[in-house]
Design a protein around this motif. Structure first.
Motif, short mmCIF file in Angstrom:
data_model
loop_
_atom_site.label_atom_id
_atom_site.label_comp_id
_atom_site.label_asym_id
_atom_site.label_seq_id
_atom_site.Cartn_x
_atom_site.Cartn_y
_atom_site.Cartn_z
N CYS A 147 -12.14 3.82 10.36
CA CYS A 147 -11.63 3.31 9.07
C CYS A 147 -10.15 3.61 8.93
O CYS A 147 -9.35 2.74 8.55
CB CYS A 147 -12.39 3.93 7.91
N PHE A 148 -9.78 4.86 9.21
CA PHE A 148 -8.39 5.30 9.04
C PHE A 148 -7.45 4.48 9.95
O PHE A 148 -6.42 3.98 9.49
CB PHE A 148 -8.29 6.78 9.39
N ASP A 149 -7.82 4.33 11.21
CA ASP A 149 -6.96 3.62 12.17
C ASP A 149 -6.81 2.15 11.81
O ASP A 149 -5.74 1.56 11.98
CB ASP A 149 -7.52 3.75 13.59
N PHE A 150 -7.89 1.54 11.30
CA PHE A 150 -7.82 0.13 10.97
C PHE A 150 -6.82 -0.14 9.85
O PHE A 150 -6.09 -1.13 9.87
CB PHE A 150 -9.20 -0.39 10.57
N PHE A 151 -6.76 0.77 8.86
CA PHE A 151 -5.88 0.55 7.72
C PHE A 151 -4.51 1.22 7.87
O PHE A 151 -3.63 1.02 7.05
CB PHE A 151 -6.57 1.01 6.44
N ASP A 152 -4.35 2.00 8.93
CA ASP A 152 -3.03 2.53 9.26
C ASP A 152 -2.29 1.44 10.03
O ASP A 152 -2.11 1.50 11.24
CB ASP A 152 -3.18 3.80 10.11
N VAL A 153 -1.89 0.41 9.30
CA VAL A 153 -1.37 -0.82 9.89
C VAL A 153 -0.18 -0.58 10.81
O VAL A 153 -0.07 -1.17 11.89
CB VAL A 153 -0.99 -1.83 8.78
N ASP A 154 0.74 0.29 10.40
CA ASP A 154 1.94 0.52 11.20
C ASP A 154 1.73 1.61 12.26
O ASP A 154 2.68 2.00 12.94
CB ASP A 154 3.13 0.88 10.31
N THR A 203 -0.41 7.95 9.35
CA THR A 203 -0.58 8.24 7.92
C THR A 203 -0.89 6.94 7.18
O THR A 203 -0.61 5.84 7.67
CB THR A 203 0.68 8.87 7.30
N ILE A 204 -1.47 7.06 5.99
CA ILE A 204 -1.77 5.91 5.14
C ILE A 204 -1.00 6.07 3.84
O ILE A 204 -1.08 7.12 3.19
CB ILE A 204 -3.28 5.83 4.84
N ASP A 205 -0.24 5.03 3.48
CA ASP A 205 0.49 5.09 2.22
C ASP A 205 -0.40 4.55 1.08
O ASP A 205 -1.55 4.17 1.30
CB ASP A 205 1.81 4.32 2.30
N ASN A 243 0.71 18.20 1.96
CA ASN A 243 2.10 18.50 2.33
C ASN A 243 3.12 17.77 1.45
O ASN A 243 4.32 17.81 1.72
CB ASN A 243 2.34 18.17 3.81
N ASP A 244 2.63 17.07 0.40
CA ASP A 244 3.50 16.48 -0.62
C ASP A 244 4.52 15.50 -0.05
O ASP A 244 5.67 15.47 -0.47
CB ASP A 244 4.22 17.61 -1.38
N ASP A 245 4.06 14.66 0.92
CA ASP A 245 4.98 13.66 1.48
C ASP A 245 4.67 12.26 0.97
O ASP A 245 5.28 11.27 1.42
CB ASP A 245 4.94 13.68 3.01
N GLY A 246 3.74 12.15 0.04
CA GLY A 246 3.40 10.84 -0.52
C GLY A 246 2.51 10.01 0.37
O GLY A 246 2.27 8.82 0.11
N LEU A 247 1.99 10.62 1.43
CA LEU A 247 1.16 9.92 2.41
C LEU A 247 -0.12 10.70 2.67
O LEU A 247 -0.18 11.90 2.43
CB LEU A 247 1.92 9.73 3.73
N ILE A 248 -1.14 10.01 3.18
CA ILE A 248 -2.40 10.64 3.53
C ILE A 248 -2.54 10.66 5.05
O ILE A 248 -2.53 9.60 5.69
CB ILE A 248 -3.60 9.87 2.91
N ASP A 249 -2.65 11.85 5.65
CA ASP A 249 -2.92 11.92 7.09
C ASP A 249 -4.43 12.03 7.29
O ASP A 249 -5.20 12.07 6.33
CB ASP A 249 -2.17 13.09 7.74
#
Length: 262
Positions: free
Chosen positions: A113-120, A124-126, A158-164
């Motif tokens: 699921c994660f890899d499919f929506f990690d388009v770039d 990480t997922i924004d 880690n407060d970077d605005g992204l989900i790893d």
């Protein structure tokens, strides 16, 4: 009529041998130690879906059999099965899915699921990707409490605005209904291939073979002693003499592949 006759006749006398044409399908069958009976079961399942007897099934036929509505997520899963990108699945590709999505662990499904929506492919997922994921997996009806931005803020350690991926696992732990359809899909696929008992036996064989491998590693390659059940089972043909290949099953897992790449 001929299919019905072959299916009924095959249950009592063994039936004709199922031949796999591609190396990938043969490797998947070997990795899972599929018996001739299991391959015949899969062939009957496939022919039930292949109504026009074309030798292949399209995504609509496949997901109608599973009782799933078509979505970008199911399309991604179909692409995983459709090895040659033809837009249809032949029987060999149908067998290959057994070693992929049907054998995925919980972590593997999350990674898929994660890899499919990690388009770039940034790892990480924004927020935009996260919203799309939740809507797509739930077929435009996300089961997530509150605001998506707040959710990202809650789990963004880690407060970077992204989900790893680590933070993504925590989201599933706290809100399992968000990704539940992805796990339901695996369960339905298992029931419509080898059935619950068939997959239970395969998973038990995998655990047992892993224990055997661990024993051999600790004892210089020496095989562990056989139980009386195993001895008599082999003697009277009550157990599958084939061995599952844990290494090949592991190699097909996305989470395992990611760890190897780290």
């Amino acid at each position: 009529l001929s299919r019905m006759w072959r299916g009924t006749f095959g249950r009592f006398v063994g039936g004709e041998k199922v031949v796999l044409d591609t190396a990938d399908a043969r490797e998947a069958a070997e990795a899972l130690a599929l018996t001739d009976n299991q391959l015949r079961t899969l062939k009957r399942k496939f022919e039930t879906i292949d109504i026009d007897n074309s030798g292949s099934i399209d995504s609509d036929e496949f997901f109608e059999m599973l009782g799933e509505k078509r979505s970008p997520f199911t399309d991604a899963l179909f692409a995983l099965i459709d090895a040659d990108g033809s837009g249809t699945i032949d029987f060999d590709e149908y067998v290959r899915v057994l070693i992929s999505y049907c054998m995925y662990t919980k972590e593997d499904i999350l990674k898929f699921c994660f890899d499919f929506f990690d388009v770039d492919k940034s790892g990480t997922i924004d927020e935009k990707e996260f919203i799309e994921l939740c809507k797509t997996v739930n077929n435009a009806a996300p089961m997530f409490p509150g605001n998506f931005a707040n959710a990202i803020e809650m789990f963004d350690v880690n407060d970077d605005g992204l989900i790893d991926f680590g933070e993504f696992i925590e989201i599933d732990r706290r809100f399992p209904l968000v990704l539940f359809p992805a796990f339901r899909l695996q369960s339905v696929m298992q029931k419509n291939t080898l059935g619950e008992n068939g997959w239970k036996r395969i998973n038990e064989a995998v655990v047992k073979q892993q224990q055997r491998n661990d024993y051999m590693e600790l004892h210089g390659g020496k095989e562990p002693p056989e139980s009386m059940y195993e001895k008599y089972g082999k003697m009277f043909g009550l157990v599958n003499k084939k061995k599952v290949h844990v290494d090949k099953i592991m190699a097909a897992r996305p989470a395992a592949a990611a760890k190897m790449g780290d």
